[in-house]
Design an enzyme around this catalytic site. Structure first.
Site, PDB file in Angstrom:
ATOM      1  N   GLN A   8     -31.795 -38.143  21.809  1.00 14.93           N
ATOM      2  CA  GLN A   8     -31.036 -38.613  22.964  1.00 14.93           C
ATOM      3  C   GLN A   8     -30.892 -40.119  22.883  1.00 14.93           C
ATOM      4  O   GLN A   8     -31.819 -40.827  22.484  1.00 14.93           O
ATOM      5  CB  GLN A   8     -31.735 -38.218  24.272  1.00 14.93           C
ATOM      6  CG  GLN A   8     -30.948 -38.601  25.519  1.00 14.93           C
ATOM      7  CD  GLN A   8     -31.555 -38.000  26.784  1.00 14.93           C
ATOM      8  OE1 GLN A   8     -32.567 -37.315  26.711  1.00 14.93           O
ATOM      9  NE2 GLN A   8     -30.933 -38.249  27.920  1.00 14.93           N
ATOM     10  N   GLY A  34     -28.211 -43.692  24.359  1.00 13.57           N
ATOM     11  CA  GLY A  34     -27.501 -44.217  25.510  1.00 13.57           C
ATOM     12  C   GLY A  34     -26.120 -43.628  25.687  1.00 13.57           C
ATOM     13  O   GLY A  34     -25.527 -43.738  26.758  1.00 13.57           O
ATOM     14  N   PHE A  35     -25.592 -42.991  24.643  1.00 16.08           N
ATOM     15  CA  PHE A  35     -24.218 -42.505  24.714  1.00 16.08           C
ATOM     16  C   PHE A  35     -24.114 -40.988  24.596  1.00 16.08           C
ATOM     17  O   PHE A  35     -23.021 -40.454  24.580  1.00 16.08           O
ATOM     18  CB  PHE A  35     -23.371 -43.145  23.611  1.00 16.08           C
ATOM     19  CG  PHE A  35     -23.309 -44.633  23.711  1.00 16.08           C
ATOM     20  CD1 PHE A  35     -22.439 -45.248  24.595  1.00 16.08           C
ATOM     21  CD2 PHE A  35     -24.141 -45.431  22.935  1.00 16.08           C
ATOM     22  CE1 PHE A  35     -22.384 -46.621  24.695  1.00 16.08           C
ATOM     23  CE2 PHE A  35     -24.084 -46.802  23.024  1.00 16.08           C
ATOM     24  CZ  PHE A  35     -23.209 -47.412  23.907  1.00 16.08           C
ATOM     25  N   GLY A  36     -25.239 -40.293  24.482  1.00 16.15           N
ATOM     26  CA  GLY A  36     -25.138 -38.848  24.383  1.00 16.15           C
ATOM     27  C   GLY A  36     -26.437 -38.191  23.974  1.00 16.15           C
ATOM     28  O   GLY A  36     -27.456 -38.845  23.742  1.00 16.15           O
ATOM     29  N   LYS A  62     -23.342 -33.475  18.755  1.00 18.52           N
ATOM     30  CA  LYS A  62     -23.561 -34.600  19.654  1.00 18.52           C
ATOM     31  C   LYS A  62     -22.681 -34.418  20.885  1.00 18.52           C
ATOM     32  O   LYS A  62     -21.461 -34.334  20.780  1.00 18.52           O
ATOM     33  CB  LYS A  62     -23.224 -35.918  18.952  1.00 18.52           C
ATOM     34  CG  LYS A  62     -23.485 -37.149  19.803  1.00 18.52           C
ATOM     35  CD  LYS A  62     -23.224 -38.422  19.006  1.00 18.52           C
ATOM     36  CE  LYS A  62     -23.508 -39.663  19.827  1.00 18.52           C
ATOM     37  NZ  LYS A  62     -23.277 -40.911  19.046  1.00 18.52           N
ATOM     38  N   ASP A  70     -25.184 -51.296  14.543  1.00 15.79           N
ATOM     39  CA  ASP A  70     -26.401 -50.725  15.122  1.00 15.79           C
ATOM     40  C   ASP A  70     -27.250 -50.111  14.016  1.00 15.79           C
ATOM     41  O   ASP A  70     -27.800 -49.025  14.156  1.00 15.79           O
ATOM     42  CB  ASP A  70     -26.056 -49.672  16.178  1.00 15.79           C
ATOM     43  CG  ASP A  70     -27.266 -49.323  17.054  1.00 15.79           C
ATOM     44  OD1 ASP A  70     -28.247 -50.100  17.042  1.00 15.79           O
ATOM     45  OD2 ASP A  70     -27.232 -48.283  17.735  1.00 15.79           O
TER      46      ASP A  70
END
Length: 709
Positions: free
Chosen positions: A21, A23-25, A41, A130
């Site tokens: 998990q 921050g976006f999914g 995802k 990232d």
């Protein structure tokens, strides 16, 4: 998470379990109806649609063995689902936390994979932004060889040529300092890569502020600490470049090691360089592969075997006992479009894409069809059925720019084509073939054809093409030793042929060149064969470490007693000072006042003597000057004059080989060798020269030069 309502796309997936998990999914592992395991995802509707589209666009674009493969996307109930390759080993961060710091060999092995992936996305003008240990995933942690995949491109951005980004994003501790200044480029990913290396070696995440403390790492391995420091330098202008990392002492010291956690994916380094696999795809997009490299990444060229030892040549060099069961399982599993086991994964790396470098021009005709290597990037298999009718034509093409292999299937359903002989013209292809861009897409019928083509290329065609030819080695002065493209060694005598198989190391002597008349090589002769094999393989390794822009292979050379003595001590020291590939490159009409320019061969470490290179090489039997040849060589061939022009137009050998000048093209020659075939072989002066015509071409040009003078 349930599989969704019946009839929906999500309901077609089974056994959904949350594995991550962010921050976006949320990421789930799942299983398709055919048993294939995938990662899904789920991105909520609160996420930016622009960012979602960018991530999908980026993942569709990227195709590389060390990047998580994107399969497909679908939308349900306002939420976006991305279906991707599943990496069951989890993240590198979790692995390090569980196992502790990695040893240097394993860390370098993983670092090199990440460098390849980052270089690839940089070549596409993409920043990951990232890059952290949490976004590096292990394909299978249970395997002895650790394969990692770079994933999570939710923050990736596209740069224009020489562009910069200006958004503060990333994982704390892995973010380059210039990112906070909102003006950064690809050097930011190098910083993050250094942070990943730091995590692998220390088990700790880099501090969010200031450089990491490297004192303990310096005590353990100073070169490792030095590399981390250079990669995480706060000044982007002084930070080491991505391409320079593999040349550092730390990486070079560990590149050759093969520990359980760090050995390369393939069985030897050459296969690792030249056979990057494609993975399965659900939208026609397949994994990236590095450009093919053969030894020293040289241009393609091929030489047909110069003698009549066809029966011995075509003996398979790949063990059917060890390979066929694996291939049968792969055919069965891949026909169901499932991701195979680790053994099948390794086999997939070996057979996709097909190696064609330096095999151009080769043809084989069997009862099952005709195999032809048309170019160094294109081969075909004309599949024949009962009645000698062509059913379909399989064409395999590799695009060196897009780094994609495509299989085209041309079905002969609308016309009848009879099978043709080996040297006949190509059969015209259909206008609308079916194309496939990954191994998993091939249906069972096409898979069988593809496997037959791949095996023919490896076991038969590659065994016909010589990579390095050593004429008159000291161990066998009356023979010629050849290291073939498939790794076999062939030592040719006037009335026999010694073959050392790379696949099993067996050495046999084929009397008169026939497969049914062979004897095992033993004793002193076996020791000599091993010496020749060791010398040629060491020479190949030396050449592979040279500048890839140099045109070295295939190489043909001869060595006299003085040079052979040096050769036995150091293979790299005997390379001729001018190219020994008499048959490979053009030689212009050079006046007596001009100096012959060396072509694409290394200069020896020490001069052999104060005498000129060409005179010394002629004395020692190393032919390097295209416009001079020993008198003994010229006397072996009889020249013929044109009665009208008075010019020399051909030479003929005692064994009835004949080489003549073409009347249609000024730089074309025509060669006939009755011992092999009655057909003519045409070649250009700067093209591929049949090996048994090489010495004749030398003599013909010398005759022509003398006649002009």
């Amino acid at each position: 998470m349930s599989g969704g309502k019946s009839g929906t796309k999500l309901s077609s997936f089974q056994n959904l379990q949350q594995i991550g998990q962010g921050g976006f999914g949320v990421v789930y592992s799942a299983q398709r109806e055919n048993g294939e395991k995938v990662a899904i995802k789920k991105i909520g509707n609160a996420a930016s649609q622009t960012r979602i589209k960018e991530e999908i666009k980026t993942m569709k674009l990227l195709r590389h063995r060390n990047i998580v493969q994107f399969y497909e996307t679908f939308f349900e109930n306002g939420e976006t689902y991305l279906v991707m390759e599943l990496c069951e080993g989890g993240s590198l961060m979790d692995y390090v936390k569980q196992k502790g710091p990695l040893d240097d060999s394993t860390a370098v092995h993983i670092l090199r994979q990440l460098i390849a992936a980052v270089k690839y996305i940089h070549d596409e003008n993409i920043l990951h932004r990232d890059l952290s240990a949490g976004n590096v995933f292990i394909k299978d942690a249970t395997k002895s060889t650790i394969t990692v995949k770079l994933g999570d491109f939710g923050l990736a951005t596209n740069l224009g040529q020489h562009g910069t980004a200006c958004t503060i994003v990333g994982t704390p501790g892995f973010i380059a300092p210039q990112v906070f200044g909102q003006n950064y480029d690809q050097a930011a990913d190098v910083y993050s890569l250094g942070a990943v290396l730091y995590t692998m070696l220390t088990k700790h995440t880099p501090p969010t502020k200031g450089p990491p403390n490297l004192e303990s790492l310096k005590k353990r391995n100073p070169s490792a600490a030095d590399l981390v420091e250079r990669m995480m330098h706060t000044d982007a202008r002084r930070r080491i470049q991505l391409k320079e990392i593999v040349m550092t002492d730390y990486v070079k010291a560990k590149m050759g090691e093969a520990t359980p956690g760090s050995r390369e994916h393939s069985r030897d380094s050459r296969s690792q360089r030249s056979r990057e696999p494609f993975r399965s795809s659900r939208d026609g997009i397949s994994l990236e592969r590095r450009p093919p490299a053969r030894s020293s990444s040289q241009p393609v060229n091929s030489r047909r075997d110069p003698d009549g030892y066809r029966a011995a040549h075509e003996m398979p060099t790949t063990s059917r006992t060890s390979v066929e069961p694996d291939r049968a399982r792969v055919r069965h599993r891949l026909s169901a479009r499932g991701i195979g086991s680790s053994q099948e994964d390794d086999l997939r790396q070996q057979i996709w894409p097909i190696r064609m470098e330096r095999l151009v021009g080769q043809r084989v005709r069997t009862p099952g069809g005709r195999y032809i290597v048309e170019m160094n990037t294109r081969c075909r298999f004309e599949v024949v059925s009962k009645g000698n009718i062509v059913l379909r034509i399989l064409v395999v093409e590799y695009d060196p720019h897009l780094l994609i292999q495509t299989v085209y299937v041309h079905k002969m359903s609308n016309r009848v084509e009879h099978a043709r002989n080996e040297t006949d013209d190509l059969i015209e292809l259909t206008r609308s073939p079916i194309s496939y861009t990954s191994l998993s897409q091939l249906p069972k019928e096409v898979m069988n054809d593809y496997m037959r083509l791949e095996k023919m290329m490896v076991s038969t065609i590659a065994s016909r093409v010589a990579k390095i030819t050593h004429r008159r080695p000291s161990q066998f002065p009356d023979a010629s030793a050849q290291l073939m493209e498939n790794g076999d060694l062939r030592i040719r005598f006037p009335n026999s042929l010694i073959v050392r198989r790379k696949s099993n190391g067996e050495v046999h002597n084929y009397i008169d060149g026939f497969a049914n008349n062979k004897e095992e090589v033993r004793g002193l002769q076996l020791s000599k064969v091993r010496e020749v094999y060791a010398c040629l393989t060491q020479l190949e390794q030396c050449l592979s470490r040279m500048n890839p822009t140099m045109k070295i292979l295939p190489m043909v050379f001869s060595a006299g007693p003085d040079i052979v003595a040096t050769y036995n001590n150091s293979p790299s020291s005997i390379l001729p000072s001018t190219s020994s590939q008499a048959s490979r490159f053009p030689f212009s009409e050079i006046s007596s006042s001009q100096q012959l320019v060396p072509h694409s061969a290394p200069i020896p470490n020490k001069p052999l003597s104060s005498r000129t290179t060409s005179s010394l090489n002629v004395r020692n039997g190393v032919s390097s000057d295209e416009n001079t040849a020993p008198a003994a060589t010229r006397q072996k061939y009889k020249a013929r004059l044109d009665p009208v022009t008075g010019r020399i137009v051909s030479v003929q050998a005692e064994d009835n080989r004949k080489l003549r000048c073409s009347t249609s093209k000024p730089d074309q020659f025509i060669f006939t060798d009755p011992s092999i075939s009655s057909s003519e072989q045409r070649f250009m002066r700067n093209g591929r020269v049949p090996e048994r015509a090489s010495e004749m071409l030398h003599a013909l040009l010398v005759y022509m030069k003398k006649k002009q003078n």
